[in-house]
Design an enzyme around this catalytic site. Structure first.
Site, PDB file in Angstrom:
ATOM      1  N   ASN A  65     -11.417  -1.142 -19.188  1.00  0.00           N
ATOM      2  CA  ASN A  65     -11.593  -2.563 -18.926  1.00  0.00           C
ATOM      3  C   ASN A  65     -11.203  -3.252 -20.230  1.00  0.00           C
ATOM      4  O   ASN A  65     -12.009  -3.332 -21.150  1.00  0.00           O
ATOM      5  CB  ASN A  65     -13.035  -2.895 -18.543  1.00  0.00           C
ATOM      6  CG  ASN A  65     -13.207  -4.370 -18.217  1.00  0.00           C
ATOM      7  OD1 ASN A  65     -12.387  -5.197 -18.599  1.00  0.00           O
ATOM      8  ND2 ASN A  65     -14.288  -4.704 -17.530  1.00  0.00           N
ATOM      9  N   HIS A  94     -11.726  -4.450 -13.794  1.00  0.00           N
ATOM     10  CA  HIS A  94     -12.279  -5.755 -14.159  1.00  0.00           C
ATOM     11  C   HIS A  94     -13.462  -6.035 -13.247  1.00  0.00           C
ATOM     12  O   HIS A  94     -13.375  -5.826 -12.029  1.00  0.00           O
ATOM     13  CB  HIS A  94     -11.239  -6.867 -14.012  1.00  0.00           C
ATOM     14  CG  HIS A  94     -10.082  -6.696 -14.933  1.00  0.00           C
ATOM     15  ND1 HIS A  94     -10.167  -6.995 -16.267  1.00  0.00           N
ATOM     16  CD2 HIS A  94      -8.835  -6.209 -14.714  1.00  0.00           C
ATOM     17  CE1 HIS A  94      -9.005  -6.710 -16.834  1.00  0.00           C
ATOM     18  NE2 HIS A  94      -8.188  -6.226 -15.912  1.00  0.00           N
ATOM     19  N   LEU A  95     -14.541  -6.514 -13.817  1.00  0.00           N
ATOM     20  CA  LEU A  95     -15.736  -6.826 -13.036  1.00  0.00           C
ATOM     21  C   LEU A  95     -15.490  -8.001 -12.093  1.00  0.00           C
ATOM     22  O   LEU A  95     -15.887  -7.975 -10.936  1.00  0.00           O
ATOM     23  CB  LEU A  95     -16.901  -7.145 -13.981  1.00  0.00           C
ATOM     24  CG  LEU A  95     -17.379  -5.957 -14.813  1.00  0.00           C
ATOM     25  CD1 LEU A  95     -18.125  -6.433 -16.050  1.00  0.00           C
ATOM     26  CD2 LEU A  95     -18.249  -5.054 -13.970  1.00  0.00           C
ATOM     27  N   HIS A 121      -4.887  -9.914 -21.349  1.00  0.00           N
ATOM     28  CA  HIS A 121      -3.912 -10.998 -21.322  1.00  0.00           C
ATOM     29  C   HIS A 121      -3.150 -11.157 -22.637  1.00  0.00           C
ATOM     30  O   HIS A 121      -2.267 -12.009 -22.728  1.00  0.00           O
ATOM     31  CB  HIS A 121      -4.621 -12.322 -21.001  1.00  0.00           C
ATOM     32  CG  HIS A 121      -5.803 -12.152 -20.113  1.00  0.00           C
ATOM     33  ND1 HIS A 121      -5.688 -11.761 -18.789  1.00  0.00           N
ATOM     34  CD2 HIS A 121      -7.134 -12.249 -20.361  1.00  0.00           C
ATOM     35  CE1 HIS A 121      -6.902 -11.658 -18.266  1.00  0.00           C
ATOM     36  NE2 HIS A 121      -7.782 -11.942 -19.194  1.00  0.00           N
ATOM     37  N   TYR A 131     -19.803 -11.817 -14.072  1.00  0.00           N
ATOM     38  CA  TYR A 131     -19.832 -10.420 -14.510  1.00  0.00           C
ATOM     39  C   TYR A 131     -21.043  -9.627 -14.024  1.00  0.00           C
ATOM     40  O   TYR A 131     -21.118  -8.430 -14.276  1.00  0.00           O
ATOM     41  CB  TYR A 131     -19.750 -10.359 -16.040  1.00  0.00           C
ATOM     42  CG  TYR A 131     -18.530 -11.067 -16.573  1.00  0.00           C
ATOM     43  CD1 TYR A 131     -17.256 -10.588 -16.305  1.00  0.00           C
ATOM     44  CD2 TYR A 131     -18.649 -12.237 -17.316  1.00  0.00           C
ATOM     45  CE1 TYR A 131     -16.125 -11.242 -16.774  1.00  0.00           C
ATOM     46  CE2 TYR A 131     -17.526 -12.897 -17.794  1.00  0.00           C
ATOM     47  CZ  TYR A 131     -16.273 -12.395 -17.520  1.00  0.00           C
ATOM     48  OH  TYR A 131     -15.157 -13.047 -17.980  1.00  0.00           O
ATOM     49  N   ASP A 180       0.959  -0.515 -25.539  1.00  0.00           N
ATOM     50  CA  ASP A 180       1.836   0.471 -26.164  1.00  0.00           C
ATOM     51  C   ASP A 180       1.093   1.760 -26.507  1.00  0.00           C
ATOM     52  O   ASP A 180       1.663   2.850 -26.405  1.00  0.00           O
ATOM     53  CB  ASP A 180       2.489  -0.113 -27.416  1.00  0.00           C
ATOM     54  CG  ASP A 180       3.575  -1.138 -27.103  1.00  0.00           C
ATOM     55  OD1 ASP A 180       3.979  -1.254 -25.922  1.00  0.00           O
ATOM     56  OD2 ASP A 180       4.013  -1.828 -28.044  1.00  0.00           O
TER      57      ASP A 180
END
Length: 151
Positions: free
Chosen positions: A75, A101-102, A81, A26, A88
């Site tokens: 992010n 995403h890093l 996941h 990260y 929604d």
């Protein structure tokens, strides 16, 4: 772009630990530094940037429901996941969004390679570290500018 344009930046669980959590994946920048740099970039474009980081799914959902932003950069972190509810919420408000995403999630564990967001996102940026947020903001500004020209 007028100052009435607003972009909502959302960061999910554990991103408050950036700079000390698994820097090999990260990076070393803190979330505060990333947000500060993005705020400067947004200000230079005369755009308002609102930010929320939360480890609680419902707080991110509430922010999406309440926003009057024209664009969302998100992010979702581990919620990528797992969270149909967050997906929604984004679909419910119909605000265009970019998923960031890093790390390169496709080069990591198989469970990290599935996203509940990417098929609905305007775009996905991953694996470029903190720079990915800057690219997402540039893309959001370009999208909003193009949309404004079409009106």
């Amino acid at each position: 772009m007028s100052t009435t344009v607003k972009i909502l930046l959302l960061n999910g669980p554990n991103l408050n630990l950036l700079g000390r959590r698994e820097p090999g994946h990260y990076g070393h920048q803190t979330l505060a530094t990333i947000v500060s740099e993005l705020s400067t970039q947004a200000q230079q474009a005369s755009v308002s940037l609102e930010h929320l980081q939360s480890n609680a799914e419902h707080e991110l959902i509430d922010a999406i429901h309440a926003t009057d932003a024209q664009f969302i950069i998100i992010n979702p972190a581990a919620f990528t996941h797992t969270s149909v509810a967050l997906r929604d919420a984004l679909l419910g408000v119909a605000i265009p969004f970019i998923e960031v995403h890093l790390s390169n999630v496709h080069a990591r564990e198989p469970f990290r390679q599935h996203s509940y967001f990417s098929d609905k996102a305007l775009g996905v940026i991953c694996g470029l570290g903190a720079q990915g947020y800057k690219f997402a903001l540039q893309a959001a500004l370009s999208h909003l500018s193009d949309k404004q020209l079409q009106s």
